[in-house]
Design a protein around this motif. Structure first.
Motif, PDB file in Angstrom:
ATOM      1  N   VAL A  49     -12.704   3.452  -1.295  1.00 30.18           N
ATOM      2  CA  VAL A  49     -11.905   2.739  -0.319  1.00 30.18           C
ATOM      3  C   VAL A  49     -11.709   3.653   0.868  1.00 30.18           C
ATOM      4  CG1 VAL A  49      -9.671   1.672   0.127  1.00 30.18           C
ATOM      5  CG2 VAL A  49     -10.699   1.463  -2.123  1.00 30.18           C
ATOM      6  N   THR A  50     -12.027   3.185   2.047  1.00 29.45           N
ATOM      7  CA  THR A  50     -11.772   3.952   3.247  1.00 29.45           C
ATOM      8  C   THR A  50     -10.314   3.768   3.584  1.00 29.45           C
ATOM      9  OG1 THR A  50     -13.992   3.501   4.001  1.00 29.45           O
ATOM     10  CG2 THR A  50     -12.435   4.277   5.654  1.00 29.45           C
ATOM     11  N   THR A  51      -9.603   4.864   3.690  1.00 26.59           N
ATOM     12  CA  THR A  51      -8.185   4.746   3.982  1.00 26.59           C
ATOM     13  C   THR A  51      -7.896   5.315   5.352  1.00 26.59           C
ATOM     14  OG1 THR A  51      -7.746   6.845   2.898  1.00 26.59           O
ATOM     15  CG2 THR A  51      -7.468   4.863   1.574  1.00 26.59           C
ATOM     16  N   GLY A  52      -6.857   4.834   5.932  1.00 22.22           N
ATOM     17  CA  GLY A  52      -6.413   5.275   7.242  1.00 22.22           C
ATOM     18  C   GLY A  52      -5.345   4.313   7.691  1.00 22.22           C
ATOM     19  N   PRO A  53      -4.732   4.605   8.814  1.00 23.80           N
ATOM     20  CA  PRO A  53      -3.673   3.721   9.283  1.00 23.80           C
ATOM     21  C   PRO A  53      -4.193   2.307   9.476  1.00 23.80           C
ATOM     22  CG  PRO A  53      -3.808   5.721  10.618  1.00 23.80           C
ATOM     23  CD  PRO A  53      -4.987   5.707   9.705  1.00 23.80           C
ATOM     24  N   GLY A  54      -3.545   1.365   8.884  1.00 24.95           N
ATOM     25  CA  GLY A  54      -3.925  -0.032   9.058  1.00 24.95           C
ATOM     26  C   GLY A  54      -5.095  -0.481   8.221  1.00 24.95           C
ATOM     27  N   THR A  55      -5.706   0.404   7.455  1.00 24.05           N
ATOM     28  CA  THR A  55      -6.849   0.030   6.644  1.00 24.05           C
ATOM     29  C   THR A  55      -6.357  -0.498   5.309  1.00 24.05           C
ATOM     30  OG1 THR A  55      -8.184   1.730   7.683  1.00 24.05           O
ATOM     31  CG2 THR A  55      -8.991   0.840   5.616  1.00 24.05           C
ATOM     32  N   PRO A  56      -6.721  -1.725   4.970  1.00 23.56           N
ATOM     33  CA  PRO A  56      -6.232  -2.287   3.717  1.00 23.56           C
ATOM     34  C   PRO A  56      -7.003  -1.760   2.522  1.00 23.56           C
ATOM     35  CG  PRO A  56      -7.742  -3.804   4.737  1.00 23.56           C
ATOM     36  CD  PRO A  56      -7.577  -2.633   5.698  1.00 23.56           C
ATOM     37  N   ALA A  57      -6.395  -1.865   1.374  1.00 20.30           N
ATOM     38  CA  ALA A  57      -7.093  -1.584   0.129  1.00 20.30           C
ATOM     39  C   ALA A  57      -8.031  -2.759  -0.134  1.00 20.30           C
ATOM     40  CB  ALA A  57      -6.074  -1.426  -0.993  1.00 20.30           C
ATOM     41  N   ALA A  58      -8.744  -2.724  -1.235  1.00 13.87           N
ATOM     42  CA  ALA A  58      -9.690  -3.792  -1.550  1.00 13.87           C
ATOM     43  C   ALA A  58      -9.008  -5.156  -1.549  1.00 13.87           C
ATOM     44  CB  ALA A  58     -10.350  -3.517  -2.893  1.00 13.87           C
ATOM     45  N   ASP A  59      -7.826  -5.250  -2.114  1.00 11.72           N
ATOM     46  CA  ASP A  59      -7.055  -6.491  -2.118  1.00 11.72           C
ATOM     47  C   ASP A  59      -5.745  -6.227  -1.383  1.00 11.72           C
ATOM     48  OD1 ASP A  59      -8.898  -7.999  -3.651  1.00 11.72           O
ATOM     49  OD2 ASP A  59      -8.159  -7.023  -5.463  1.00 11.72           O
ATOM     50  N   PRO A  60      -5.644  -6.607  -0.108  1.00 16.04           N
ATOM     51  CA  PRO A  60      -4.423  -6.321   0.641  1.00 16.04           C
ATOM     52  C   PRO A  60      -3.210  -6.991   0.022  1.00 16.04           C
ATOM     53  CG  PRO A  60      -6.116  -7.314   2.044  1.00 16.04           C
ATOM     54  CD  PRO A  60      -6.624  -7.329   0.649  1.00 16.04           C
ATOM     55  N   GLN A  61      -2.094  -6.334   0.121  1.00 12.95           N
ATOM     56  CA  GLN A  61      -0.838  -6.874  -0.355  1.00 12.95           C
ATOM     57  C   GLN A  61      -0.303  -7.854   0.683  1.00 12.95           C
ATOM     58  OE1 GLN A  61       0.294  -6.114  -3.481  1.00 12.95           O
ATOM     59  NE2 GLN A  61      -1.696  -5.115  -3.555  1.00 12.95           N
ATOM     60  N   PRO A  62       0.506  -8.838   0.267  1.00 13.33           N
ATOM     61  CA  PRO A  62       1.013  -9.843   1.200  1.00 13.33           C
ATOM     62  C   PRO A  62       1.718  -9.262   2.425  1.00 13.33           C
ATOM     63  CG  PRO A  62       1.501 -10.493  -1.043  1.00 13.33           C
ATOM     64  CD  PRO A  62       0.929  -9.105  -1.108  1.00 13.33           C
ATOM     65  N   GLY A  63       2.429  -8.164   2.282  1.00 14.87           N
ATOM     66  CA  GLY A  63       3.162  -7.601   3.405  1.00 14.87           C
ATOM     67  C   GLY A  63       2.355  -6.675   4.291  1.00 14.87           C
ATOM     68  N   GLU A  64       1.090  -6.413   3.939  1.00 14.60           N
ATOM     69  CA  GLU A  64       0.280  -5.493   4.737  1.00 14.60           C
ATOM     70  C   GLU A  64      -0.049  -6.084   6.093  1.00 14.60           C
ATOM     71  OE1 GLU A  64      -3.022  -2.757   3.356  1.00 14.60           O
ATOM     72  OE2 GLU A  64      -2.669  -3.990   1.587  1.00 14.60           O
ATOM     73  N   VAL A  65       0.018  -5.242   7.110  1.00 10.84           N
ATOM     74  CA  VAL A  65      -0.245  -5.678   8.475  1.00 10.84           C
ATOM     75  C   VAL A  65      -1.754  -5.829   8.682  1.00 10.84           C
ATOM     76  CG1 VAL A  65      -0.087  -5.019  10.908  1.00 10.84           C
ATOM     77  CG2 VAL A  65       1.854  -4.633   9.383  1.00 10.84           C
ATOM     78  N   LEU A  66      -2.143  -6.983   9.186  1.00  9.66           N
ATOM     79  CA  LEU A  66      -3.531  -7.229   9.569  1.00  9.66           C
ATOM     80  C   LEU A  66      -3.758  -6.720  10.981  1.00  9.66           C
ATOM     81  CD1 LEU A  66      -6.351  -8.563   9.271  1.00  9.66           C
ATOM     82  CD2 LEU A  66      -5.298 -10.688  10.073  1.00  9.66           C
ATOM     83  N   VAL A  67      -2.935  -7.161  11.906  1.00 10.21           N
ATOM     84  CA  VAL A  67      -3.102  -6.796  13.306  1.00 10.21           C
ATOM     85  C   VAL A  67      -1.736  -6.765  13.984  1.00 10.21           C
ATOM     86  CG1 VAL A  67      -3.497  -9.182  14.094  1.00 10.21           C
ATOM     87  CG2 VAL A  67      -4.440  -7.286  15.414  1.00 10.21           C
ATOM     88  N   GLU A  68      -1.604  -5.857  14.927  1.00 13.21           N
ATOM     89  CA  GLU A  68      -0.407  -5.796  15.760  1.00 13.21           C
ATOM     90  C   GLU A  68      -0.859  -5.866  17.208  1.00 13.21           C
ATOM     91  OE1 GLU A  68       3.388  -2.960  16.906  1.00 13.21           O
ATOM     92  OE2 GLU A  68       2.284  -2.560  15.070  1.00 13.21           O
ATOM     93  N   VAL A  69      -0.212  -6.732  17.978  1.00 16.29           N
ATOM     94  CA  VAL A  69      -0.546  -6.899  19.387  1.00 16.29           C
ATOM     95  C   VAL A  69       0.718  -6.673  20.200  1.00 16.29           C
ATOM     96  CG1 VAL A  69      -1.525  -8.437  21.130  1.00 16.29           C
ATOM     97  CG2 VAL A  69      -2.300  -8.600  18.760  1.00 16.29           C
TER      98      VAL A  69
END
Length: 175
Positions: A49-69
């Motif tokens: 799994v590539t990790t970094g700020p904003g990078t989801p795990a294989a199955d993102p959790q419901p509260g994980e941020v997809l995008v911020e504008v």
């Protein structure tokens, strides 16, 4: 006595490995943390799994941020934000107003993810290339740790597709 020394040694290695984010290799069933260094221990495979700020795990959790504008600037000096999560829930903040929340339909959420994952979006320049417009707005889109900044009138088609898929077309430009 040798067995006790081995336990202490392995325990120390396990502690050091845990602090360093890796594995000690001192027994079966110990696997490295996702994205951590590989281990010589055999056991169930852990997907890379590539990790970094904003990078989801294989199955993102419901509260994980997809995008911020964020939108800033303009004559009134706005600083507004829209955060969309992987599950389609979103929050829009505009000045001192109470935050607005909502939920995208599954089709809308899929369209936004498709726009963000489009290879053309990865080619959008990270910084504006044209001359700034006096009292214009500046838009920052953060997706998987990458920030794309664009000014008014500087939305290439791939970035325009992202904005078209955002709830309400993105954060408001009013104070």
């Amino acid at each position: 006595m040798v067995r006790g020394v081995r336990k202490t040694w392995c325990g120390s290695l396990l502690l050091i490995g845990a602090l360093a984010g890796g594995a000690s290799g001192c027994g079966p069933g110990i696997t490295p943390a996702p994205g951590g260094p590989p281990s010589s221990v055999s056991g169930p495979a852990v997907p890379s799994v590539t990790t970094g700020p904003g990078t989801p795990a294989a199955d993102p959790q419901p509260g994980e941020v997809l995008v911020e504008v964020a939108v800033s600037g303009g004559f009134a000096g706005v600083d507004n934000r829209l955060v969309v999560h992987y599950d389609g829930t979103w929050t829009s903040r505009s000045g001192a107003e109470p935050p607005r929340t909502g939920h995208q339909t599954p089709a809308e959420a899929a369209e936004l993810r498709a726009a963000l994952e489009d290879p053309a979006y990865a080619q959008v320049p990270e910084r504006p290339t044209g001359r700034p417009i006096a009292d214009g707005f500046q838009y920052s889109v953060t997706y998987r740790g990458r920030v794309v900044v664009a000014g008014d009138g500087e939305r290439p088609p791939a970035l325009q597709r992202v904005f078209a898929a955002l709830p309400d077309g993105g954060p408001p430009t009013s104070p």
